[in-house]
Design a protein around this motif. Structure first.
Motif, PDB file in Angstrom:
ATOM      1  N   ALA A 126       0.829  -1.208   0.000  1.00 42.71           N
ATOM      2  CA  ALA A 126       0.000   0.000   0.000  1.00 42.71           C
ATOM      3  C   ALA A 126       0.860   1.254   0.000  1.00 42.71           C
ATOM      4  O   ALA A 126       0.559   2.225  -0.706  1.00 42.71           O
ATOM      5  CB  ALA A 126      -0.926  -0.019   1.207  1.00 42.71           C
ATOM      6  N   ILE A 127       1.930   1.250   0.797  1.00 39.78           N
ATOM      7  CA  ILE A 127       2.823   2.416   0.841  1.00 39.78           C
ATOM      8  C   ILE A 127       3.439   2.675  -0.530  1.00 39.78           C
ATOM      9  O   ILE A 127       3.667   3.821  -0.928  1.00 39.78           O
ATOM     10  CB  ILE A 127       3.921   2.195   1.904  1.00 39.78           C
ATOM     11  N   ALA A 128       3.676   1.603  -1.275  1.00 37.48           N
ATOM     12  CA  ALA A 128       4.247   1.738  -2.618  1.00 37.48           C
ATOM     13  C   ALA A 128       3.196   2.107  -3.665  1.00 37.48           C
ATOM     14  O   ALA A 128       3.529   2.261  -4.846  1.00 37.48           O
ATOM     15  CB  ALA A 128       4.935   0.438  -3.021  1.00 37.48           C
TER      16      ALA A 128
ATOM     17  N   HIS B 239       0.456   0.255  -4.447  1.00 36.54           N
ATOM     18  CA  HIS B 239      -0.171  -0.920  -5.063  1.00 36.54           C
ATOM     19  C   HIS B 239      -1.352  -1.374  -4.187  1.00 36.54           C
ATOM     20  O   HIS B 239      -1.291  -2.376  -3.482  1.00 36.54           O
ATOM     21  CB  HIS B 239       0.851  -2.040  -5.218  1.00 36.54           C
ATOM     22  N   PHE B 240      -2.430  -0.628  -4.270  1.00 38.41           N
ATOM     23  CA  PHE B 240      -3.541  -0.836  -3.346  1.00 38.41           C
ATOM     24  C   PHE B 240      -4.293  -2.139  -3.609  1.00 38.41           C
ATOM     25  O   PHE B 240      -4.738  -2.797  -2.672  1.00 38.41           O
ATOM     26  CB  PHE B 240      -4.490   0.363  -3.421  1.00 38.41           C
ATOM     27  N   ASP B 241      -4.453  -2.519  -4.872  1.00 36.97           N
ATOM     28  CA  ASP B 241      -5.119  -3.786  -5.171  1.00 36.97           C
ATOM     29  C   ASP B 241      -4.282  -4.955  -4.657  1.00 36.97           C
ATOM     30  O   ASP B 241      -4.821  -5.941  -4.141  1.00 36.97           O
ATOM     31  CB  ASP B 241      -5.355  -3.927  -6.677  1.00 36.97           C
ATOM     32  N   ASP B 242      -2.965  -4.846  -4.795  1.00 33.05           N
ATOM     33  CA  ASP B 242      -2.080  -5.884  -4.270  1.00 33.05           C
ATOM     34  C   ASP B 242      -2.239  -6.014  -2.761  1.00 33.05           C
ATOM     35  O   ASP B 242      -2.301  -7.127  -2.214  1.00 33.05           O
ATOM     36  CB  ASP B 242      -0.616  -5.561  -4.583  1.00 33.05           C
TER      37      ASP B 242
ATOM     38  N   LEU C 184      10.659   0.386   7.350  1.00 32.84           N
ATOM     39  CA  LEU C 184       9.825   1.525   6.946  1.00 32.84           C
ATOM     40  C   LEU C 184      10.624   2.812   6.807  1.00 32.84           C
ATOM     41  O   LEU C 184      10.298   3.659   5.970  1.00 32.84           O
ATOM     42  CB  LEU C 184       8.691   1.732   7.957  1.00 32.84           C
ATOM     43  N   VAL C 185      11.662   2.969   7.631  1.00 31.41           N
ATOM     44  CA  VAL C 185      12.485   4.178   7.554  1.00 31.41           C
ATOM     45  C   VAL C 185      13.527   4.012   6.459  1.00 31.41           C
ATOM     46  O   VAL C 185      13.927   2.882   6.142  1.00 31.41           O
ATOM     47  CB  VAL C 185      13.167   4.485   8.904  1.00 31.41           C
TER      48      VAL C 185
END
Length: 261
Positions: free
Chosen positions: A159-161, A163-166, A216-217
């Motif tokens: 999601a952060i990247a 790619h919401f469907d993924d 994440l960082v």
């Protein structure tokens, strides 16, 4: 050579990785130290089996601490590299070619005080059969250390990247995969991993999140200086056992104990 250095803990010399990997694996090494202290308080080295241990990233440092270590891996090339690495470090590590499900046949029943199975259950054909083999190999009173990819973290990272469907597919699919292009066969949640362990007759003793904030960082921030690295390690150590944050970890580390009859 081994990629760890000694650090003093409770008056003893312990091992932690050097460099950027140190931040990402500090929680795991601290957990392993705690397990070894618990199952071998004062009476010498223990028998450790590292399933899928490859070139010895865990096995060689554990052998350096004086434990009797056996690596079981399906790759002859990895085992050859393990033997070279052990020789360079001046320790002996036994190498056995084989798969996780064959452990009792390869090593015998009740032959290990601690069994490591790190980044293996994601790839085996039958995780339940592999868990049964791990259970058969560890002695009553011993422990199994499991490290697996986390399903919730994969959704978060996709999601952060953008790619919401993924991310949605990771959360809704039973295997925790985001699609055909996903190279990870399966991922686990706290619930699915704990259920697998209990189904094999083991007791869940500890559950840690590994690599919660570290993944994440920006890597440059984590490695900028020693103070930043230590601060991030301290944060990871607290978050690792937090009842909410640990589920967000890139990897889940579960320690399971085999009951004494």
């Amino acid at each position: 050579m081994s990629d760890v250095k000694g650090v003093a803990v409770d008056g003893r010399q312990q091992k932690r990785p050097r460099g950027g990997g140190r931040v990402r694996s500090a929680v795991l090494w601290d957990a392993l130290r705690t397990v070894l202290d618990r199952i071998a308080p004062e009476d010498g080295p223990r028998d450790v089996v590292d399933v899928g241990g490859g070139t010895g990233g865990f096995a060689v440092p554990l052998a350096e601490l004086g434990h009797r270590v056996t690596v079981v891996d399906s790759s002859p090339d990895a085992l050859a590299a393990l033997e070279r690495r052990a020789a360079e470090s001046g320790v002996r590590v036994r190498s056995v070619q084989g798969d996780a499900v064959d452990l009792p046949d390869l090593l015998g029943q009740d032959t290990a005080d601690l069994v490591l199975c790190h980044s293996v259950l994601e790839y085996v054909d039958d995780p339940a059969a592999a868990m049964a083999a791990l259970t058969g190999t560890v002695r009553p009173g011993g422990s199994v250390s499991l490290l697996t990819a986390g399903q919730v973290a994969a959704a978060l990272h996709r999601a952060i990247a953008g790619h919401f469907d993924d991310a949605r597919r990771v959360l809704t699919g039973t295997s925790g995969r985001w699609g055909e292009g996903d190279r990870m066969p399966r991922r686990f949640t706290r619930e699915t991993l704990s259920s697998l362990v209990r189904g094999a007759g083991l007791r869940v003793a500890e559950l840690h999140g590994v690599r919660i904030f570290a993944d994440l960082v920006p890597s440059g921030l984590a490695d900028a200086d020693a103070d930043s690295a230590e601060a991030l390690i301290a944060l990871e150590s607290v978050a690792a056992v937090h009842p909410v944050l640990r589920d967000l970890a890139t990897q889940l580390h579960l320690v399971a104990d085999k009951p004494v009859p």
